[in-house]
Design a protein around this motif. Structure first.
Motif, mmCIF file in Angstrom:
data_model
loop_
_atom_site.group_PDB
_atom_site.id
_atom_site.type_symbol
_atom_site.label_atom_id
_atom_site.label_comp_id
_atom_site.label_asym_id
_atom_site.label_seq_id
_atom_site.Cartn_x
_atom_site.Cartn_y
_atom_site.Cartn_z
ATOM 1 N N UNK A 19 0.806 -1.208 0.000
ATOM 2 C CA UNK A 19 0.000 0.000 0.000
ATOM 3 C C UNK A 19 0.844 1.265 0.000
ATOM 4 N N UNK A 20 0.277 2.314 -0.555
ATOM 5 C CA UNK A 20 0.802 3.667 -0.476
ATOM 6 C C UNK A 20 -0.371 4.599 -0.192
ATOM 7 N N UNK A 21 -0.081 5.784 0.274
ATOM 8 C CA UNK A 21 -1.169 6.707 0.564
ATOM 9 C C UNK A 21 -1.982 7.004 -0.702
ATOM 10 N N UNK A 22 -1.285 7.314 -1.789
ATOM 11 C CA UNK A 22 -1.963 7.595 -3.052
ATOM 12 C C UNK A 22 -1.509 6.593 -4.106
ATOM 13 N N UNK A 23 -2.470 6.051 -4.857
ATOM 14 C CA UNK A 23 -2.139 5.156 -5.958
ATOM 15 C C UNK A 23 -3.273 5.180 -6.956
ATOM 16 N N UNK A 24 -3.068 5.931 -8.032
ATOM 17 C CA UNK A 24 -4.106 6.030 -9.049
ATOM 18 C C UNK A 24 -4.065 4.877 -10.039
ATOM 19 N N UNK A 25 -2.877 4.257 -10.183
ATOM 20 C CA UNK A 25 -2.729 3.132 -11.096
ATOM 21 C C UNK A 25 -1.560 2.285 -10.627
ATOM 22 N N UNK A 26 -1.366 1.139 -11.281
ATOM 23 C CA UNK A 26 -0.253 0.274 -10.906
ATOM 24 C C UNK A 26 1.091 0.952 -11.122
ATOM 25 N N UNK A 27 1.124 1.945 -12.033
ATOM 26 C CA UNK A 27 2.380 2.672 -12.258
ATOM 27 C C UNK A 27 2.802 3.451 -11.019
ATOM 28 N N UNK A 28 1.843 3.777 -10.146
ATOM 29 C CA UNK A 28 2.141 4.513 -8.915
ATOM 30 C C UNK A 28 2.474 3.578 -7.757
ATOM 31 N N UNK A 29 2.440 2.277 -7.999
ATOM 32 C CA UNK A 29 2.578 1.308 -6.910
ATOM 33 C C UNK A 29 4.009 0.812 -6.788
ATOM 34 N N UNK A 30 4.184 -0.140 -5.889
ATOM 35 C CA UNK A 30 5.484 -0.781 -5.679
ATOM 36 C C UNK A 30 5.675 -2.003 -6.561
ATOM 37 N N UNK A 31 4.779 -2.223 -7.501
ATOM 38 C CA UNK A 31 4.825 -3.453 -8.292
ATOM 39 C C UNK A 31 6.162 -3.624 -8.999
ATOM 40 N N UNK A 32 6.651 -2.597 -9.672
ATOM 41 C CA UNK A 32 7.900 -2.745 -10.411
ATOM 42 C C UNK A 32 9.068 -3.022 -9.482
ATOM 43 N N UNK A 33 9.061 -2.408 -8.300
ATOM 44 C CA UNK A 33 10.114 -2.688 -7.319
ATOM 45 C C UNK A 33 10.101 -4.157 -6.924
ATOM 46 N N UNK A 34 8.909 -4.697 -6.699
ATOM 47 C CA UNK A 34 8.790 -6.097 -6.308
ATOM 48 C C UNK A 34 9.239 -7.006 -7.445
ATOM 49 N N UNK A 35 8.812 -6.701 -8.665
ATOM 50 C CA UNK A 35 9.222 -7.513 -9.809
ATOM 51 C C UNK A 35 10.741 -7.533 -9.965
ATOM 52 N N UNK A 36 11.370 -6.358 -9.896
ATOM 53 C CA UNK A 36 12.824 -6.281 -10.042
ATOM 54 C C UNK A 36 13.526 -7.044 -8.928
ATOM 55 N N UNK A 37 12.991 -6.953 -7.716
ATOM 56 C CA UNK A 37 13.609 -7.658 -6.589
ATOM 57 C C UNK A 37 13.534 -9.164 -6.789
#
Length: 427
Positions: free
Chosen positions: A70-88
């Motif tokens: 979660x983040x305070x604001x997230x209008x789309x997946x581009x605003x999320x931590x998804x890419x960080x998780x994928x790269x990790x």
């Protein structure tokens, strides 16, 4: 699986993710884990990586549920931590083989554990309906509201579920700061993490940091890189009185002045080397250590503060036995500081010392004096808990190097004090 469980973490985060079983990646069951600090610390990357490790452990144990990011604001997946998780995940071969990663999803291949990404500001009701939240990781958590925390935390209620929090502090007293830093839950594993704690801090970011050091004011620099508050409290004693800059003392400078504050069980023995020039106080060197034995004090300081053994060094008079010990060379068996002198203390000597420090046009701190700089940012007056009013009483914290500075400058501080006392007696 022993090779599979090798994960590299910044050393300061190892206790946060510690396990009592050396043969497992499983965590130790702490409810809250987190890290706060400045840019380039590897906070987000490490927590993204460890969320995948946690998902792996849970799926291997046969548990089914959600890793909520979660983040305070997230209008789309581009605003999320998804890419960080994928790269990790892709950075570790055995994790990459264990997960099924699509354009809009991340899940274990046995489909027992999957990721979901949500903004807390507008999606709290939908979050409350998420089934079996096993782990909630809130990144960029500084701006998360108290209401959001009140609604989110009770939804993470599965047996053994955890809440992880990462943030860059901005406002002294923000809801996240209050919950997880100033009043951290019992058993929480939360640490400060900055670029200095990241063994993989890249050169390109270091060049950016150095540029910021030259071009930004200290408060902004400290917020970006050192995890300091961006909005400091009016209670800060040295607010607006210091800056950071490299310098070499000139031949016409007054000094050097040396001061020592003796350590106790949890406090460091702290020492400083100061100069006075052009109505400014110049902080050239510092040295400090917790648990420093009396036999080792002199050598420790001599090795780190040039010239301290050749000049008068003024020290806290509350420890006369330490002063006597450090003066003595133990019949030639150890280094010593032969010119250490105890300072005089009087009612109001701390306040007089602070007034003297603030009387300089500015205090210039050499970049290597990181502990003095930290204290300059944090040394504060007390604040009334109910009204928020700044009080005149000083918080006895973040003051070891500042106390050492007061001792170093005591002849100048004491001289003014004596004149005031004599004038009062004559009137």
């Amino acid at each position: 699986m022993e090779e599979e469980t090798e994960i590299e973490l910044p050393p300061k985060l190892i206790p946060v993710f510690d396990t009592h079983d050396e043969d497992e990646v499983a965590l130790d069951g702490a409810r809250y884990r987190g890290a706060y600090g400045g840019r380039g610390s590897a906070k987000t990357r490490t927590f993204a990586l460890m969320s995948a490790v946690r998902a792996y452990v849970l799926a291997e144990a046969g548990q089914s549920g959600v890793v909520l990011c979660g983040r305070e604001y997230m209008n789309s997946l581009e605003d999320s931590s998804m890419e960080e998780v994928k790269q990790a995940i892709r950075s570790v071969d055995w994790l990459d083989a264990y997960f099924d990663i699509g354009e809009k999803y991340i899940r274990t291949k046995n489909r027992l554990v999957w990721y979901t990404f949500a903004g807390l500001r507008h999606n709290l009701d939908s979050i409350k309906s998420k089934a079996r939240i096993l782990l909630a990781w809130v990144d960029e958590a500084e701006n998360v509201s108290e209401i959001a925390w009140q609604k989110l935390l009770p939804t993470v209620r599965e047996e053994g579920s955890e809440v992880w929090v990462t943030w860059n502090p901005e406002l002294d007293g923000s809801p996240t700061d209050q919950r997880f830093r100033k009043n951290a839950p019992e058993g929480a594993k939360i640490v400060e993490l900055n670029y200095t704690d990241n063994p993989w801090f890249p050169d390109v970011l270091d060049q950016e940091r150095l540029n910021d050091r030259e071009t930004l004011d200290d408060q902004t620099y400290a917020w970006i890189w050192d995890g300091a508050y961006r909005e400091n409290s009016d209670a800060q004693i040295l607010a607006g009185k210091y800056r950071v800059a490299e310098f070499d003392p000139g031949k016409d400078w007054d000094g050097p002045y040396f001061g020592i504050d003796w350590g106790f069980s949890q406090d460091p023995t702290a020492a400083v080397k100061l100069w006075v020039f052009d109505r400014r106080l110049w902080v050239e060197c510092e040295a400090g250590k917790v648990g420093l034995e009396n036999d080792d004090i002199a050598k420790f300081l001599i090795d780190r503060i040039p010239g301290i053994e050749k000049h008068t060094a003024r020290a806290d008079s509350a420890r006369p036995e330490t002063i006597n010990h450090v003066r003595s060379d133990g019949d030639g068996k150890r280094n010593n500081l032969p010119f250490v002198e105890p300072v005089e203390k009087w009612s109001g000597s701390v306040e007089d010392g602070i007034a003297h420090l603030r009387s300089y046009q500015e205090i210039v701190i050499h970049p290597r004096c990181t502990e003095f700089l930290k204290e300059a940012r944090l040394y504060s007056y007390k604040v009334d808990r109910l009204t928020g009013d700044v009080l005149t009483k000083i918080v006895d914290a973040h003051n070891h190097y500042i106390d050492a500075s007061r001792y170093a400058l005591q002849p100048m501080i004491g001289g003014n004090n004596y004149r005031q006392r004599f004038a009062a007696m004559a009137s």
